[in-house]
Write an enzyme that holds these catalytic residues in place. Sequence first.
Site, PDB file in Angstrom:
ATOM      1  CE  LYS A 128       8.236   1.172  -5.698  1.00 37.00           C
ATOM      2  NZ  LYS A 128       7.606   1.807  -4.525  1.00 37.00           N
ATOM      3  CG  HIS A 131      -1.031  -2.061  -8.009  1.00 33.90           C
ATOM      4  ND1 HIS A 131      -2.100  -1.875  -7.184  1.00 33.90           N
ATOM      5  CD2 HIS A 131       0.041  -1.521  -7.370  1.00 33.90           C
ATOM      6  CE1 HIS A 131      -1.696  -1.276  -6.077  1.00 33.90           C
ATOM      7  NE2 HIS A 131      -0.400  -1.039  -6.172  1.00 33.90           N
ATOM      8  CG  HIS A 134      -2.294   2.419  -7.816  1.00 34.58           C
ATOM      9  ND1 HIS A 134      -1.154   1.700  -8.093  1.00 34.58           N
ATOM     10  CD2 HIS A 134      -2.037   3.114  -6.684  1.00 34.58           C
ATOM     11  CE1 HIS A 134      -0.247   1.956  -7.156  1.00 34.58           C
ATOM     12  NE2 HIS A 134      -0.765   2.813  -6.288  1.00 34.58           N
TER      13      HIS A 134
HETATM   14  N1  ARG Z   1       1.139   6.468  -3.295  1.00 39.33           N
HETATM   15  C1  ARG Z   1       0.425   5.670  -2.338  1.00 39.33           C
HETATM   16  C2  ARG Z   1       0.353   4.218  -2.825  1.00 39.33           C
HETATM   17  O1  ARG Z   1       0.507   3.957  -3.994  1.00 39.33           O
HETATM   18  C3  ARG Z   1      -0.982   6.161  -2.085  1.00 39.33           C
HETATM   19  C4  ARG Z   1      -1.074   7.581  -1.574  1.00 39.33           C
HETATM   20  C5  ARG Z   1      -2.392   7.867  -0.935  1.00 39.33           C
HETATM   21  N2  ARG Z   1      -2.546   9.231  -0.516  1.00 39.33           N
HETATM   22  C6  ARG Z   1      -1.947   9.803   0.526  1.00 39.33           C
HETATM   23  N3  ARG Z   1      -2.166  11.070   0.761  1.00 39.33           N
HETATM   24  N4  ARG Z   1      -1.179   9.118   1.351  1.00 39.33           N
HETATM   25  O2  ARG Z   1       0.138   3.348  -2.021  1.00 39.33           O
END
Ligand code: ARG
Length: 571
Positions: A128, A131, A134
């Site tokens: 994905k 963005h 992030h």
């Molecule tokens: N992968 C998730 C996202 O892009 C964020 C993960 C954050 N960390 C966690 N331990 N949940 O939204």
Amino acid sequence: MDFTKEIATLIYAAANDTALSIESIVEMIEIPPNPEMGDYAFPCFKFAKAFRKAPPIIAKELCETINHGEFVSDIVANGGYINFFMDKACFAREVLQEIAQKGASYGKSTVGCGQNVLIDYSSPNIAKPFHVGHLRSTMIGNALYNIFNFIGYTSVGINHLGDWGTQFGKMIVAYKKWGDKETVEQEGVKELNRLYVKYHDAAKEQPSMDDEARSWFVKMQTGDDEALQLWKWFTDVSMIEFNKMYERLGVTFDSFAGESFYNDKMEAVVAELKEKHLLVESDGAMIVDLEKYNMPPCLILRRDGGTLYPTRDIAAAFYRKNTYDFSKCLYITALDQNLHFAQWFKVIGEMGYEWEKDLVHIPFGLVSLDTGKLSTREGNVVLMDDLLNEAVAKAANIIDEKNPSLENKQQVAEKVGIGAIVFNDLYNSRIKDVLFSMDKMINFEGETGPYVQYTHARASSVLGKASKVEGSTAQAIDYQLLTDESSVGVFKLLAQFNEKVVDAAYKYEPYIVTRYVVDLAQAFNRFYNENNILNCGDENLKQARLAVVDAVKTVLASGLTLLGIAAPDKM
Ligand code: ARG
């Protein structure tokens, strides 16, 4: 030298009131907005009880009895306040000598010694787009990582990659239907995301595709070769791009244990939840009820037995606690994940673990862009590159105008352009939405990254021009020459560096450091405009002022480095 503490000690000795400790006096000491009211001020209101007198009378009486110590030149009562005036030359000497001696270590402390702080940041989803959200997580996390390390904690940076879940079943179906190896290899995440979006459109018409996707995910879970190979390939393709981005941003991680890492660690969590009678069935799924906390239930197992995002986070928390024995574990994500974290933190609490309190969600606000062109809806990884490239190109234009003969122009532009974006991201309290206004953030004037970098480069250039600046001239400096208001203004800020970094850490707010470097840059530019340095006509004065320049350069560089922003010597 910790001046606040020195003054608190003097007050403590004079007041003789056991109800207030030196530490609590330290906390009450203020820096008056106007230097005419002194360099530090102490409100006497809390002594009223012990003294049984009105604060202005207490202030007056204490003024007469407080010892001036080595650093205080004058103590004046002002209403309920006591104002302290520092001996300016002494102040200059203490600050400048310490910075000259410690260099890049100035401002460090050991308050966090022996404690591990885990920081879960960036954590993009495989296949994905990476963005701007992030980007915020990455840069806030990176700054906190540096900030905690600076004050003695051991930071552990974890990239909790989104590399597991039903979406990979969908990816496999889409790839098999419409994808080909070459395009994916050439286009990377962009192509993977195109396939994913196409899947969603098609599945709306043809719901049977979802069954197919589910069965591919089941295959992944049961170790099917083909399924796992494709999954691994999607991950590798994505990581190439993510790593390029991290390299460009200068961000590193200690661990890339993403969601898939917890595959074999969730069974134990489910078993423990069952054993503790926390797991209940609801519509075929397994949940933990959180009604008493006024929250919707936390989903642990899907109807088909599959695990979910919270299940993986819970397993990860146990793994992290066991592996790193953290004193805090921070999760840096957008505000919209508030409920997710609140829910599963409660599950840890319900299981009886007191370290629930050490799990901290660090949310941040949204990003909006002021140019239609970079609209987030386009949502692909090119967006991030475009954003960085545009900033770098703008920085290059400005440098071309300002300093056409600069060497390594492109490298400097890269540092300035990216620095501008990072600075803009870290300029306000996290929770505020961020507006990306390219022209504003790249401006060399105003409260921007390039402004602070430029001030640092200006300090470097002055030092470079001065023929003999050996770091050790501090010994010979006549500090009486540095008692003008603009110099004292600089020293006051320099003396606050450690305090600001600690404050930023404890509030999880990098912006406190960002604002600090802006304040320091502004104070320095005032000093620079008011004082001739290289051509002041007096060698002693020149050396004294150069020592100020040197100290400011050191601390600006440290501050920028903490924020993850480069501090080029020339620009
Ligand atoms: N992968 C998730 C996202 O892009 C964020 C993960 C954050 N960390 C966690 N331990 N949940 O939204």
